[in-house]
Structure formats: structure tokens, C-alpha cells
Enzyme design. Sequence first.
Site, short mmCIF file in Angstrom:
data_model
loop_
_atom_site.label_atom_id
_atom_site.label_comp_id
_atom_site.label_asym_id
_atom_site.label_seq_id
_atom_site.Cartn_x
_atom_site.Cartn_y
_atom_site.Cartn_z
N CYS A 111 0.80 -1.22 0.00
CA CYS A 111 0.00 0.00 0.00
C CYS A 111 0.84 1.27 0.00
CB CYS A 111 -0.93 0.00 1.20
SG CYS A 111 -2.04 -1.43 1.25
N HIS A 148 -9.15 1.99 -3.19
CA HIS A 148 -7.72 1.81 -2.95
C HIS A 148 -7.03 1.04 -4.08
CE1 HIS A 148 -3.99 1.38 -0.97
NE2 HIS A 148 -4.24 0.30 -0.25
#
Length: 389
Positions: free
Chosen positions: A80, A332
Site C-alpha cells: 500500500c 484503494h
Amino acid sequence: MKDKVAVVGMGCSKFGERWDCSIEDLIIEAVTEGLADAGIGKEDVDALFYSSSFITGASAVAVDALKLDGIPAYHNENWCCSGHIALIQAAMAVACGVYDTVLVLGAEKLKDTGTGGLGVGRGNTPVMENRRTAPGSFGLIGQRYFHEYGLTYEEGRRALARIAVKNHANGYLSPKAHFHKLITVEDALKAPIIAAPLGLYDCCGTSDGASCAILTRADRAKSFRDDPIYIKGFGVSHGCMPHYDPNFDWLHFPALKKSSQTAYRMAGVVNPRDDISLAEVHDCFTVTEMAIYENFNFCDEGTAHKLLHEGYFDRDGKMPVNVDGGLKCFGHPVGASGIRMTYELYKQLQGRVDNPKRQVKGNLHLGLSHTFGGPPQLSAVLIVGNELG
């Protein structure tokens, strides 16, 4: 590093379920905006720094889509935090004089993979990660927080719901966000449970998207634009899997603390509550955002749940957080998220957001963007400002 590198252009695609386009289309959408914002052409770019986690040969895909012939392209995959680390790597390359002007790009196409979410239960560590899911892991933070600070299950869920309501209200005003839906606390509480105490509205979406930045030396920035944004500091921390440490309490995350403190020192931030004007943090789940408040010293330990009900982290509060809707409403697309967060800071600090209704009021100086991922544990923080010195 402080004030040696400036951001002179940024671009961001529309995030969402982009069945209408390919990864190449997303890249072109973001980079076209970024180059125009900087007032340059692709021939002015000395190097490409690319981030993604799920695209094989990603830098080659980007080079071909953009026809960036003859320049170096570097690709990093750091879960991430990939987008932030691409920004940091590019900034270091510019600061040390290797390149004058670079393109930083993050893109991900997650809706065409044929797997649920990011590949639920398919962790890359065959022994420790077998069948572990992200909601299941992050949900444990909430359970521990409620126990440690004396919240009933209902009280704790209401605090988390307040984050979901806040971020949905912010995302509702963000044209490029995936989700545009206002919700109430009761909506969040009535939604299906995914992994207790996390319900549907406590979890961010899986989305497609791309974002980019144009970086150059600070001493050249004003030749591109009158309102560049300067990189003030950054921090990155990797760590072993804390949830396999018997002393880990699910409240204090070493990677969060170290990455933020490193960035604060570099940027000269003494008290983030007073010095940081706004923040974009990694709200993969509402409980993650709440843990970040306290690990980043945005508030005292054990107080975040109270401050949420007071509007402390709202767009018009003392410490505005995720004013574009965060991961909660943008989704995301892993490699793009860190750059997308910085895109929001860039626009806010310039007073040029895409919807004036969501411009943070007051005299803004510093913004913090942050991503948090793993396994094992990884946190990246970037601090930017609109003034030199």
C-alpha cells in the site's frame, strides 16, 4: 531534503470501477492532467518512477502507453505504500542532482482481476499469511481499543461510524472519488458485519485509478509555476509482523510511530496538532484511521473516540483528516493511493481544489499524506508545504 525538491504539477484520474478503460487509459488520463498542470511536455521528463503492486512489467506498460522513449523507468512494489515510496525515491534522485525533472506515477487496475478484493486470503507469506484477511486483522485493533479504553461494543462502533460518516460527507463533494453517497451513523451501524466490529461502511472499496506528480529542484520550481509545493520531510518504516509478537498490544504500531517521527524531524514539525494544517491518512478501515490519529500524535492516547464526536477531525475541525473522502470513498488502487493523497494536499495548499465547497478554510501551510500496509508492516509519510523555509 527539506525544501530541496518541489512538486510543480499533479494529475489524477477518476477513481472507481473503470470498466470503460484499460490501465493504459488510466495512466494517460492522469499524466495528461499532470503535464498540463506543470506546463511541460513528455519530452521534458528525465525519468519515470512508477508504483504498482498488481501489474507485471508495470513500468514497461507505462513507458509504452506514454511513449516515453529513451528515458529510464524505475518500478517499486511496496504494497500500500508503493505510491509514497515512488515519490520519495524520485525526490531523492532530484535532490542529489541525478535528474532535473521527473514523473512519478502510480496506477492499478483491480476490477478486472477475477479475484475478490486484493486476493482475499491469498497472502504472500505461505506459513504466516495462509487464509488471513485484511478485515479480520484490522478488526482486532477495534476489539482491543474498546477493551483498553472502556468502551462498550456499541460505543466503539458508534465512534468508528463517525469516521465513515465524515469521510462519506467529504467524498460526496469530491468529483473524482469512487463513492458519492451521504450516510448516517445509523446507516453504518445497520450495515452487514464484515469482521467484527467492522461493518460494510467501515471498509474501503477496491477500485481502479491512477495519479501522478511532476517533481523538480526547488530552485527551478518558480520557472514552472508561481505556486509550487515543496517537500518538507518524509519517513518510511518497515517492520516484522507485529501480530506474531506476544508483546504487541494492537494499539501501538512501531512502523506508524517511527515513520511519522522521522518525517516530523525532517520537516521541523514540533507539535503536529498545531503545525499540520490537514492530513490524508490510510483509512483502509475506519479503525485504522482512528489508530493513526493516536500513533501520529494528532491527539492523546485513548481520546480519539471522544474527539470524533466533537468534530475534531472534520473538514472544519482542528485537525482535518481525509478531506477528499480518503480510501473510504476513493477506494484503494494500491499503487496510486499515496500519490492521490498527495494530489489532494497539493490542491488544498494551493487553494485550487476541484470543488470550492470542500476547500479547507484558514491559512494552510503544511499537509501530511500517509499510507500503511503489509505484510509484514510498512508505513510511509510525506509532509509538504506551500512556503520555503
